[in-house]
Design a protein around this motif. Sequence first.
Motif, PDB file in Angstrom:
ATOM      1  N   UNK A  18      19.073 -57.891 -18.379  1.00 29.99           N
ATOM      2  CA  UNK A  18      20.174 -58.146 -17.451  1.00 29.99           C
ATOM      3  C   UNK A  18      19.993 -57.407 -16.127  1.00 29.99           C
ATOM      4  N   UNK A  19      18.804 -56.857 -15.898  1.00 29.73           N
ATOM      5  CA  UNK A  19      18.547 -56.133 -14.655  1.00 29.73           C
ATOM      6  C   UNK A  19      18.540 -57.095 -13.473  1.00 29.73           C
ATOM      7  N   UNK A  20      19.240 -56.716 -12.388  1.00 31.15           N
ATOM      8  CA  UNK A  20      19.227 -57.517 -11.172  1.00 31.15           C
ATOM      9  C   UNK A  20      18.029 -57.113 -10.334  1.00 31.15           C
ATOM     10  N   UNK A  21      17.212 -58.107  -9.976  1.00 37.75           N
ATOM     11  CA  UNK A  21      16.035 -57.854  -9.154  1.00 37.75           C
ATOM     12  C   UNK A  21      16.338 -58.012  -7.667  1.00 37.75           C
ATOM     13  N   UNK A  22      17.132 -59.003  -7.324  1.00 39.81           N
ATOM     14  CA  UNK A  22      17.551 -59.257  -5.952  1.00 39.81           C
ATOM     15  C   UNK A  22      19.034 -59.588  -5.943  1.00 39.81           C
ATOM     16  N   UNK A  23      19.703 -59.218  -4.846  1.00 41.97           N
ATOM     17  CA  UNK A  23      21.134 -59.487  -4.750  1.00 41.97           C
ATOM     18  C   UNK A  23      21.498 -59.672  -3.287  1.00 41.97           C
ATOM     19  N   UNK A  24      22.334 -60.650  -2.990  1.00 48.00           N
ATOM     20  CA  UNK A  24      22.843 -60.853  -1.642  1.00 48.00           C
ATOM     21  C   UNK A  24      23.928 -59.813  -1.413  1.00 48.00           C
ATOM     22  N   UNK A  25      23.840 -59.092  -0.302  1.00 48.34           N
ATOM     23  CA  UNK A  25      24.813 -58.042  -0.010  1.00 48.34           C
ATOM     24  C   UNK A  25      25.716 -58.470   1.133  1.00 48.34           C
ATOM     25  N   UNK A  26      26.902 -57.864   1.192  1.00 50.68           N
ATOM     26  CA  UNK A  26      27.863 -58.180   2.236  1.00 50.68           C
ATOM     27  C   UNK A  26      27.551 -57.365   3.488  1.00 50.68           C
ATOM     28  N   UNK A  27      27.998 -57.889   4.617  1.00 49.12           N
ATOM     29  CA  UNK A  27      27.844 -57.191   5.893  1.00 49.12           C
ATOM     30  C   UNK A  27      28.781 -55.990   5.929  1.00 49.12           C
ATOM     31  N   UNK A  28      28.540 -54.968   6.652  1.00 50.46           N
ATOM     32  CA  UNK A  28      27.318 -54.699   7.399  1.00 50.46           C
ATOM     33  C   UNK A  28      26.233 -54.151   6.473  1.00 50.46           C
ATOM     34  N   UNK A  29      25.024 -54.594   6.679  1.00 50.11           N
ATOM     35  CA  UNK A  29      23.927 -54.162   5.818  1.00 50.11           C
ATOM     36  C   UNK A  29      23.600 -52.691   6.025  1.00 50.11           C
ATOM     37  N   UNK A  30      24.005 -52.133   7.149  1.00 45.77           N
ATOM     38  CA  UNK A  30      23.698 -50.727   7.428  1.00 45.77           C
ATOM     39  C   UNK A  30      24.337 -49.774   6.417  1.00 45.77           C
ATOM     40  N   UNK A  31      25.389 -50.200   5.746  1.00 50.40           N
ATOM     41  CA  UNK A  31      26.001 -49.309   4.754  1.00 50.40           C
ATOM     42  C   UNK A  31      25.133 -49.156   3.502  1.00 50.40           C
ATOM     43  N   UNK A  32      24.113 -49.994   3.356  1.00 47.98           N
ATOM     44  CA  UNK A  32      23.199 -49.898   2.226  1.00 47.98           C
ATOM     45  C   UNK A  32      21.939 -49.092   2.558  1.00 47.98           C
ATOM     46  N   UNK A  33      21.781 -48.715   3.828  1.00 50.86           N
ATOM     47  CA  UNK A  33      20.611 -47.936   4.229  1.00 50.86           C
ATOM     48  C   UNK A  33      20.761 -46.489   3.770  1.00 50.86           C
ATOM     49  N   UNK A  34      19.648 -45.829   3.465  1.00 51.12           N
ATOM     50  CA  UNK A  34      19.726 -44.399   3.143  1.00 51.12           C
ATOM     51  C   UNK A  34      20.238 -43.627   4.364  1.00 51.12           C
ATOM     52  N   UNK A  35      20.994 -42.555   4.127  1.00 53.64           N
ATOM     53  CA  UNK A  35      21.468 -41.782   5.280  1.00 53.64           C
ATOM     54  C   UNK A  35      20.300 -41.176   6.042  1.00 53.64           C
ATOM     55  N   UNK A  36      20.427 -41.123   7.351  1.00 56.40           N
ATOM     56  CA  UNK A  36      19.417 -40.520   8.217  1.00 56.40           C
ATOM     57  C   UNK A  36      18.085 -41.268   8.210  1.00 56.40           C
ATOM     58  N   UNK A  37      18.079 -42.513   7.795  1.00 54.26           N
ATOM     59  CA  UNK A  37      16.837 -43.288   7.726  1.00 54.26           C
ATOM     60  C   UNK A  37      16.408 -43.730   9.117  1.00 54.26           C
TER      61      UNK A  37
END
Length: 112
Positions: A18-37
């Motif tokens: 049941x592992x998800x390999x890919x997933x569509x994410x909601x905007x803004x995508x920047x909230x999924x970025x690592x901090x300070x990246x």
Amino acid sequence: GLMLQLLQKLSIRATNGSDKLLKVVKQPVTKYFPPNARRVGFSVSAPDVSDLRSWSENLEDRAVVFVVGAMAHGKIDVSWTDELISISNYPLSGACCIGRICNALEQKLDIL
């Protein structure tokens, strides 16, 4: 194929679990970025062409987010990138650009 399934079902799961390999994410995508990246965009319209191998040698030990368009023509949204670089004088497909990124990082990390 795979991208059509992703757009229709909004996620792709592994065949053996049941592992998800890919997933569509909601905007803004920047909230999924690592901090300070460090956020790097790739575009043929960038002012200078960079040698990706020498550019990757200057990467620090912090997370890097690569923004690659999935088309050979057109522009990416650069509003959430810190820098924009070009790795060719010619438009490249997204797959070719990602291949070059992987190759440069393999060289940097001595992965055979």
